[in-house]
Design an enzyme around this catalytic site. Structure first.
Site, PDB file in Angstrom:
ATOM      1  N   TYR A  56      13.711 101.549   9.311  1.00 24.00           N
ATOM      2  CA  TYR A  56      13.192 100.396   8.569  1.00 24.00           C
ATOM      3  C   TYR A  56      14.282  99.602   7.847  1.00 24.00           C
ATOM      4  O   TYR A  56      14.014  98.510   7.347  1.00 24.00           O
ATOM      5  CB  TYR A  56      12.170 100.846   7.516  1.00 24.00           C
ATOM      6  CG  TYR A  56      10.915 101.428   8.104  1.00 24.00           C
ATOM      7  CD1 TYR A  56       9.989 100.623   8.763  1.00 24.00           C
ATOM      8  CD2 TYR A  56      10.647 102.790   8.000  1.00 24.00           C
ATOM      9  CE1 TYR A  56       8.829 101.157   9.299  1.00 24.00           C
ATOM     10  CE2 TYR A  56       9.488 103.334   8.536  1.00 24.00           C
ATOM     11  CZ  TYR A  56       8.581 102.513   9.186  1.00 24.00           C
ATOM     12  OH  TYR A  56       7.436 103.044   9.718  1.00 24.00           O
ATOM     13  N   HIS A  75      10.715  93.638   5.727  1.00 22.81           N
ATOM     14  CA  HIS A  75      10.002  94.205   4.574  1.00 22.81           C
ATOM     15  C   HIS A  75      10.969  94.815   3.558  1.00 22.81           C
ATOM     16  O   HIS A  75      10.601  95.063   2.415  1.00 22.81           O
ATOM     17  CB  HIS A  75       9.018  95.277   5.071  1.00 22.81           C
ATOM     18  CG  HIS A  75       7.670  95.244   4.411  1.00 22.81           C
ATOM     19  ND1 HIS A  75       7.230  94.205   3.615  1.00 22.81           N
ATOM     20  CD2 HIS A  75       6.645  96.144   4.437  1.00 22.81           C
ATOM     21  CE1 HIS A  75       5.997  94.470   3.182  1.00 22.81           C
ATOM     22  NE2 HIS A  75       5.621  95.633   3.664  1.00 22.81           N
ATOM     23  N   PHE A 114       7.034 105.293   0.710  1.00 21.23           N
ATOM     24  CA  PHE A 114       6.696 104.169   1.575  1.00 21.23           C
ATOM     25  C   PHE A 114       6.239 103.010   0.699  1.00 21.23           C
ATOM     26  O   PHE A 114       5.869 103.185  -0.457  1.00 21.23           O
ATOM     27  CB  PHE A 114       5.659 104.572   2.637  1.00 21.23           C
ATOM     28  CG  PHE A 114       6.313 105.225   3.813  1.00 21.23           C
ATOM     29  CD1 PHE A 114       6.851 104.454   4.838  1.00 21.23           C
ATOM     30  CD2 PHE A 114       6.452 106.603   3.870  1.00 21.23           C
ATOM     31  CE1 PHE A 114       7.507 105.042   5.906  1.00 21.23           C
ATOM     32  CE2 PHE A 114       7.107 107.206   4.928  1.00 21.23           C
ATOM     33  CZ  PHE A 114       7.635 106.420   5.950  1.00 21.23           C
ATOM     34  N   ASN A 128       3.670 101.155   0.321  1.00 25.06           N
ATOM     35  CA  ASN A 128       2.372 101.136  -0.366  1.00 25.06           C
ATOM     36  C   ASN A 128       2.272 102.161  -1.490  1.00 25.06           C
ATOM     37  O   ASN A 128       1.246 102.260  -2.154  1.00 25.06           O
ATOM     38  CB  ASN A 128       1.228 101.313   0.642  1.00 25.06           C
ATOM     39  CG  ASN A 128       1.306 102.631   1.387  1.00 25.06           C
ATOM     40  OD1 ASN A 128       2.312 103.328   1.327  1.00 25.06           O
ATOM     41  ND2 ASN A 128       0.252 102.976   2.094  1.00 25.06           N
ATOM     42  N   ASN A 171       1.536  95.098  -0.262  1.00 28.30           N
ATOM     43  CA  ASN A 171       1.112  96.445  -0.670  1.00 28.30           C
ATOM     44  C   ASN A 171       2.018  97.092  -1.704  1.00 28.30           C
ATOM     45  O   ASN A 171       1.561  97.898  -2.510  1.00 28.30           O
ATOM     46  CB  ASN A 171       0.979  97.356   0.556  1.00 28.30           C
ATOM     47  CG  ASN A 171      -0.228  96.983   1.390  1.00 28.30           C
ATOM     48  OD1 ASN A 171      -1.232  96.503   0.860  1.00 28.30           O
ATOM     49  ND2 ASN A 171      -0.139  97.173   2.692  1.00 28.30           N
TER      50      ASN A 171
END
Length: 194
Positions: free
Chosen positions: A16, A21, A67, A69, A115
């Site tokens: 990631y 993001h 993560f 969220n 989120n």
């Protein structure tokens, strides 16, 4: 009110690291690098942390290892431990509603479907009144494509624009501590990477 905690939102793991993001974390990584304050993993805060001094102010840096969220778990833990109020927190996050090459400061507001912000608001006792640095990543043009878009890597041309906006945001963060939020906001909000 001085900022005491600067957070860069991200998803953990190498897969990631280069995704849109994680733009918030890119900004905190750059601040840590510029101020020679390497981030180190600190399990009790569920993230990578560092401590910097800006214009005599003691400031913590945080990139959660949860993560996205669950970002509030890290922010809540650090805010609680150091008795940091929501309006003393700056959260950097990717922003679909701004184009690449643009970044803006904002105080309070909703989560806009993000989120990470949603969880932070919840873990701060449903208090949305923290500062945000919105790092523009653009929008795929179709709300059904948003998840794939934010978890995708920007093309080189867009990455260059995002990096330039983050660089300017880091300079404006230092300006904020030197000369105040109004001056920093005015400078950042007139910047657009070419």
């Amino acid at each position: 009110m001085a900022i005491k905690l600067i957070v860069g939102l991200a998803n953990p793991g190498a897969e990631y690291a280069a995704t849109r993001h994680n733009a918030g974390a890119w900004y905190v990584d750059l601040l840590a690098e510029r101020l020679r304050a390497p981030l180190r993993e600190e399990p009790k805060f569920f993230g990578y942390t560092s401590r910097i001094t800006l214009e005599g102010e003691d400031v913590r840096l945080l990139v959660p290892t949860t993560f996205m969220n669950l970002s509030g778990k890290a922010v809540g833990a650090m805010a609680s431990f150091y008795r940091i109020q929501p309006d003393e927190i700056l959260v950097a996050h990717d922003e679909l509603d701004l184009p690449p090459g643009v970044a803006k400061f904002k105080l309070g507001g909703g989560h806009g479907g993000h989120n990470g912000l949603k969880d932070i608001i919840s873990k701060l006792g449903n208090n949305p009144n923290f500062h945000r640095l919105r790092v523009g990543i653009g929008h795929p043009g179709d709300k059904n494509k948003v998840v794939g878009f934010v978890l995708g890597k920007p093309p080189v041309s867009e990455q260059k624009l995002i990096d330039e906006a983050i660089d300017e945001a880091a300079r404006c963060t230092e300006l904020w501590f030197k000369e105040g939020l109004a001056k920093a906001t005015s400078r950042l909000h007139t910047f657009k990477a070419q």
